[in-house]
Design a protein around this motif. Structure first.
Motif, PDB file in Angstrom:
ATOM      1  N   TYR A  55       0.746  -1.156   0.006  1.00  0.00           N
ATOM      2  CA  TYR A  55       0.133   0.057   0.079  1.00  0.00           C
ATOM      3  C   TYR A  55       0.642   1.231   0.073  1.00  0.00           C
ATOM      4  N   GLY A  62      -7.920   3.970   2.921  1.00  0.00           N
ATOM      5  CA  GLY A  62      -8.110   3.117   3.976  1.00  0.00           C
ATOM      6  C   GLY A  62      -9.691   2.641   3.963  1.00  0.00           C
ATOM      7  N   VAL A 270       3.444   8.529  11.072  1.00  0.00           N
ATOM      8  CA  VAL A 270       2.702   7.137  10.455  1.00  0.00           C
ATOM      9  C   VAL A 270       1.172   7.228  11.220  1.00  0.00           C
ATOM     10  N   GLN A 273      -0.859  10.542   9.866  1.00  0.00           N
ATOM     11  CA  GLN A 273      -1.397  10.489   8.261  1.00  0.00           C
ATOM     12  C   GLN A 273      -2.213   9.318   7.946  1.00  0.00           C
ATOM     13  N   THR A 274      -1.887   8.100   8.763  1.00  0.00           N
ATOM     14  CA  THR A 274      -2.849   7.066   8.320  1.00  0.00           C
ATOM     15  C   THR A 274      -4.364   7.238   9.155  1.00  0.00           C
ATOM     16  N   ARG A 279      -4.714   9.018   5.072  1.00  0.00           N
ATOM     17  CA  ARG A 279      -3.863   8.872   3.883  1.00  0.00           C
ATOM     18  C   ARG A 279      -3.345   7.656   4.317  1.00  0.00           C
ATOM     19  N   TYR A 280      -3.823   6.332   3.930  1.00  0.00           N
ATOM     20  CA  TYR A 280      -3.252   5.172   4.294  1.00  0.00           C
ATOM     21  C   TYR A 280      -1.918   4.715   3.584  1.00  0.00           C
ATOM     22  N   GLY A 283       0.864   7.002   4.727  1.00  0.00           N
ATOM     23  CA  GLY A 283       1.270   6.636   6.039  1.00  0.00           C
ATOM     24  C   GLY A 283       2.151   5.209   6.059  1.00  0.00           C
ATOM     25  N   THR A 284       1.664   4.323   5.202  1.00  0.00           N
ATOM     26  CA  THR A 284       2.582   3.131   4.903  1.00  0.00           C
ATOM     27  C   THR A 284       3.810   3.387   4.351  1.00  0.00           C
TER      28      THR A 284
END
Length: 313
Positions: A55, A62, A270, A273-274, A279-280, A283-284
Motif C-alpha cells: 500500500y 483506507g 505514521v 497520516q494513516t 492517507r493510508y 502513512g504506509t
C-alpha cells in the motif's frame, strides 16, 4: 467387573467400553511439532507486513475497496514535504541523544551499583522500576511535572531561579530536551541491567592485576573494564537504537508532536497520516521508510561490532 474388561501392558484394567487411544506416530520428527506455530507467526507477522507494504505504492485512503498504484509518488512526497523531512530529522536526533545518554547513564549506574553496597539490590530495583512502567502513564506524570505551574518550575522558583522557569513542553527548543529527559529517565535502568550483567562476568582477578600494576580507577575503567564489557555494550546500544528510532508513546502523550513540529517523529507521522488524515498509502510509505531506517541502523551496528571484535581478537 465383567469378563470383557482387558488389561494393558502395565496390568491396569481397562473397561470394555473405553476406546483405546492411538499411539502417536513415531515417524514424525520432533521439529515437525513446531511447524504450525512457526507458520502462524510467519503468516501473521511477516507475510502480513509485506502485504501491507504494497500500500506504500498506492493512494489508498483506507476506506475504498480499490487502491490506485502510484509508484514512488509517496516516497517523493516524503522528501519534498517539509513536515516529513522535519520528522525524519527529529527521529534521527532523538535516536542519537537516546542512545548516547541512556547508555552513559546506564553505564554510570552499573559501575556504581556493582560495588559492595548494602543497598545495591534495593537501588537496582529502584532504577529498573521505570522500565516496567507504562510509557503513557509515565509521560502523563512528566507532563504534570513540566507544567508551568508544576513541580519543576516550583523547585526553580523556591531556589530563587525564577529566570529559568519555562513552558517546557510548549517551547520549540526545550520541548525536544524535555522528551529526551523522560526517555532517558525511563530506559536507563534497562541499560544498567544489561551492563551490570556484563560487569559481573568480568573476572575479578583481571581488575586486581591491573590495580597491582599501578593502574588508576579511570585507567582500569577505560583499558580493562570497557573492552571486556564490549559484548554487553553492543547489545545495549542495539536495543537503544531500535527503541530510539521507534519512539511514539512518550512523544504523543507529552507533546503530540508539537510545538510547531519540534518533536514530530516518523512514528507519530505514521499514526497521524494513516488514522487521522486517512492517507493510508502515504502513512504506509512513512512506516516502510522507518522500518528501512531501523534495519539499516541495526545492520551497521552489527557490522561495526564484528569489525571491532576482529580487530581486538
Amino acid at each position: 467387573m465383567t469378563s470383557q474388561n482387558s488389561r494393558n501392558v502395565l496390568g491396569v484394567v481397562r473397561p470394555s467400553g473405553e476406546r483405546k487411544r492411538p499411539n502417536p506416530p513415531r515417524h514424525v520428527p520432533p521439529w515437525a511439532w513446531a511447524v504450525p506455530a512457526v507458520l502462524l507467526v510467519f503468516l501473521a507477522r511477516y507475510v502480513a507486513a509485506v502485504a501491507g507494504g504494497w500500500y506504500a505504492f498506492t493512494d489508498w485512503n483506507g476506506l475504498t475497496p480499490t487502491a490506485n498504484f502510484t509508484g514512488l509518488a509517496n516516497f517523493r512526497q516524503i522528501f519534498t514535504d517539509e513536515g516529513a523531512r522535519g520528522a525524519l530529522l527529529n527521529t534521527v536526533k532523538f535516536a542519537a541523544c537516546f542512545v548516547v545518554l541512556t547508555n552513559l547513564v546506564g553505564l554510570f549506574l552499573a559501575v556504581a551499583l556493582n560495588q559492595h553496597l548494602k543497598t545495591r539490590y534495593l537501588l537496582r530495583t529502584v532504577f529498573f522500576a521505570p522500565v516496567v512502567m507504562s510509557q503513557l502513564a509515565t509521560a502523563f506524570i512528566w507532563r504534570f511535572l513540566f507544567d508551568y505551574s508544576g513541580p519543576v518550575n516550583g523547585v526553580l522558583g523556591a531556589l530563587g531561579l525564577e529566570s529559568l522557569k519555562k513552558t517546557w513542553l510548549a517551547n520549540p527548543t526545550w520541548s525536544f530536551w524535555a522528551v529526551v529527559v523522560v526517555l532517558v529517565w525511563q530506559f536507563s535502568g534497562l541499560a544498567m541491567v544489561i551492563l551490570l550483567a556484563g560487569l559481573q562476568g568480568i573476572p575479578q582477578e583481571v581488575e586486581e592485576a591491573a590495580e597491582i600494576d599501578g593502574a588508576s580507577s579511570w585507567q582500569r575503567l577505560v583499558r580493562v573494564t570497557l573492552p571486556l564489557l564490549a559484548p554487553a555494550l553492543a547489545i545495549s546500544i542495539q536495543l537503544s537504537v531500535i527503541s530510539g528510532l521507534a519512539i511514539f508513546d512518550t512523544v504523543m502523550a507529552l507533546t503530540n508532536g508539537g510545538p510547531l513540529g519540534a518533536t514530530e517523529t516518523l512514528a507519530t507521522q505514521v499514526y497521524k497520516q494513516t488514522f487521522v488524515f486517512g492517507r493510508y498509502g502515504y502513512g504506509t510509505a512513512l512506516a516502510l521508510l522507518l522500518t528501512i531506517l531501523i534495519v539499516a541502523a541495526a545492520l551497521i551496528q552489527q557490522l561495526t561490532t564484528r569489525a571491532t571484535e576482529r580487530r581486538n581478537a
